[in-house]
Design an enzyme around this catalytic site. Structure first.
Site, mmCIF file in Angstrom:
data_model
loop_
_atom_site.group_PDB
_atom_site.id
_atom_site.type_symbol
_atom_site.label_atom_id
_atom_site.label_comp_id
_atom_site.label_asym_id
_atom_site.label_seq_id
_atom_site.Cartn_x
_atom_site.Cartn_y
_atom_site.Cartn_z
ATOM 1 N N ASP A 53 1.170 -1.094 0.141
ATOM 2 C CA ASP A 53 0.182 0.145 -0.142
ATOM 3 C C ASP A 53 0.986 1.214 0.015
ATOM 4 O OD1 ASP A 53 -2.019 -1.861 -0.068
ATOM 5 O OD2 ASP A 53 -3.127 -1.344 1.964
ATOM 6 N N GLU A 168 9.112 -11.618 -16.535
ATOM 7 C CA GLU A 168 8.776 -12.992 -16.176
ATOM 8 C C GLU A 168 7.740 -13.645 -16.593
ATOM 9 O OE1 GLU A 168 11.015 -13.241 -12.207
ATOM 10 O OE2 GLU A 168 12.651 -12.980 -12.642
ATOM 11 N N GLU A 380 18.026 -8.453 -14.546
ATOM 12 C CA GLU A 380 17.950 -8.599 -13.347
ATOM 13 C C GLU A 380 18.981 -9.458 -13.374
ATOM 14 O OE1 GLU A 380 14.246 -9.232 -11.149
ATOM 15 O OE2 GLU A 380 13.123 -8.489 -12.395
HETATM 16 C C1 BGC Z 1 11.743 -10.497 -10.133
HETATM 17 C C2 BGC Z 1 11.058 -9.362 -8.813
HETATM 18 C C3 BGC Z 1 11.944 -9.557 -7.533
HETATM 19 C C4 BGC Z 1 13.229 -10.435 -7.749
HETATM 20 C C5 BGC Z 1 13.639 -11.253 -6.812
HETATM 21 C C6 BGC Z 1 12.691 -11.394 -9.778
HETATM 22 O O1 BGC Z 1 12.131 -12.841 -10.098
HETATM 23 O O2 BGC Z 1 11.236 -9.978 -11.294
HETATM 24 O O3 BGC Z 1 10.173 -9.001 -9.075
HETATM 25 O O4 BGC Z 1 11.969 -8.960 -6.313
HETATM 26 O O5 BGC Z 1 13.310 -11.013 -8.695
HETATM 27 O O6 BGC Z 1 12.684 -12.205 -5.777
#
Ligand code: BGC
Length: 480
Positions: A53, A168, A380
């Site tokens: 939130d 993802e 990422e």
């Molecule tokens: C996701 C993120 C998440 C990260 C760590 C990734 O799979 O895109 O949103 O915070 O992993 O768990």
């Protein structure tokens, strides 16, 4: 050997997503999304009974976020757009002025500091009215997503040159539907995930084609999606084929249709799943095929490969006396195999996460071998800890992973051009709430101002960026 220099033009970024950082879940005319509803209806499914939130309140603290990106020296900042903040009903019958204004401030703020925006169009926060119409299991969602994409390309495309349609699919299709523990909280093992998969791929394809046809000529940006690649190795040589099948089933399921020359579901996977459906008494329709037209529609809809990567698994056939280690994204109901980890891979504070830096280099080599010489952007990569500013384990993870990426570039000739650290700051880490921290910056969630403080890893990352290599001087100073 620290792997050498990053090539000229290599870019560094850090990432977040809308639900995880923005807060302001009900300001102005923002619509409710499936995450808002899920956390309110099922508070106990979040470890610390928290929700998003308020989160990092980036809706109000965006200037500080931009400042942090500048302190780190980021070339770009990856963030996502909240569909229901921009389109309160999910449809473009109404575009929220305040929603658009928020993202304009953020994008312009970044631009003023010379930082590019890498924008994810969908990071799991589906507008509730669309979920009520079936969400990702309704084939029409491909068109709804295209309509939404048109709005955001139109609003932001003059300044945003790097786009990711969806983040993802494996997490929000397989993860949610196979376990029911993520939003929308619909448990539909075996069936839901595959129906979702197909529609996500069609939605991605339509949004890419829309950009290609109508927006590329004037804006000249690039569009892809972010796939999460869990690296999978055979437990021993006899399981080599099984490991390859498991990779095709996870990485390949969202890559083969888009990045391979043949298109369609990856080799082997469709057969295995059809067999499993049949064995379990499901009709073939539960794993929808692609028609010839759909294969063509999806094939080739990329400008680069977006790769999220965190961890690895070993695989072998299940032994009756062994407990199956779950996939991080729910079970793999279609593969009667055991996932395990090497005793050489250190465990972390998160049960699904083990450290195997060599996995990222092998994963990159696999991508090149499967789909040819793609440009790959790491969208990422990051490491979980508990609280504290002195995060040497995170520094170690970044250092080792970046070294493997350098080797991949400089020794294996893989064309990696971008690296995105996850995350710019601590945020709402899904079912873990605020207990698990991925941030380069620590966020004080007890402080109404949500003060952000750089961790040691932020200082480390800033100096890697500055030096464009892992060989950094020892007198590195702290960002403000
Ligand atoms: C996701 C993120 C998440 C990260 C760590 C990734 O799979 O895109 O949103 O915070 O992993 O768990």
């Amino acid at each position: 050997d620290l792997g050498g220099q990053f090539p000229p033009g290599f870019k560094f970024g850090a990432g977040t997503s809308s639900y995880q950082v923005e807060g302001a879940w009900n300001v102005s005319d923002k619509g409710v999304n499936i995450l808002d509803k899920f956390v309110h209806d099922h508070p106990t499914s979040i470890k610390d009974l928290s929700n998003g939130d308020v989160a990092c309140d980036s809706y109000h603290n965006w200037e500080r976020d931009v400042e942090m990106a500048a302190e780190l020296g980021l070339d770009y900042y990856r963030f996502s757009l909240s569909w229901s903040r921009i389109l309160p009903t999910g449809f473009p019958n109404k575009i929220s002025k305040d929603g658009v204004k928020y993202y304009n401030k953020l994008i312009n703020g970044l631009q003023a500091k010379g930082i590019e925006a890498m924008v994810t169009i969908y990071h799991w926060d589906l507008p509730l009215p669309l979920q009520e119409l079936g969400g990702w299991t309704n084939p029409l969602i491909a068109d709804w997503f295209e309509d939404y994409a048109r709005v955001v390309y139109t609003q932001f495309g003059d300044r945003v040159k790097l786009w990711l349609t969806v983040n993802e699919p494996i997490s929000f299709c397989d993860g949610s539907y196979n376990t029911g523990v993520g939003a929308p909280g619909v448990l539909s093992p075996d069936v839901g995930a595959y129906i979702c998969n197909k529609h996500v791929l069609l939605a991605h394809a339509k949004a890419w084609r829309l950009y290609d046809k109508e927006f590329r000529p004037k804006f000249n940006g690039r569009v892809s999606l972010a796939n999460n690649l869990l690296w999978i190795e055979p437990y021993s040589e006899e399981y080599t084929d099984l490991a390859e099948l498991a990779l095709q089933n996870s990485a390949g399921r969202y890559s083969h249709p888009i990045f391979s020359e043949a298109g369609g579901w990856p080799p082997g996977v469709e057969e295995v799943i059809a067999k499993v459906c049949l064995e379990k008494g499901y009709p073939r329709s539960t794993f929808p095929s692609f028609s010839k037209e759909e294969i063509e529609l999806v094939k080739g809809t990329y400008d680069y490969y977006g790769m999220n990567h965190y961890t690895s698994r070993l695989i072998r056939e299940a032994h009756p006396d062994e407990k199956l280690l779950p996939w991080p994204y729910g079970d793999a109901p279609d593969l009667k195999a055991k996932m395990t980890v090497s005793d050489k891979w250190p465990a972390t504070v998160v049960p699904w996460f083990y450290v195997n830096p060599k996995g990222i280099r092998k994963q990159l080599a696999w991508l090149k071998q499967q789909y040819g010489d793609l440009e790959i952007m790491i969208t990422e990569n990051g490491f979980p800890t508990y609280h504290g500013l002195n995060d040497t384990a995170r520094i170690d993870y970044y250092k080792k992973n970046l070294k493997q990426i350098l080797l991949s570039i400089n020794k294996d000739g893989v064309n990696v051009t971008h690296y995105t650290a996850w995350s710019l700051m601590d945020n709402f880490e899904w079912a873990d709430g605020y207990t698990t921290k991925f941030g380069l910056y620590e966020v004080d969630f007890n402080d109404p101002k949500r003060t952000r403080t750089p961790r040691e890893s932020a200082i480390y990352y800033a100096s890697v960026i500055k030096n464009r290599s892992l060989d950094i001087p020892s007198n590195t100073t702290k960002p403000k």
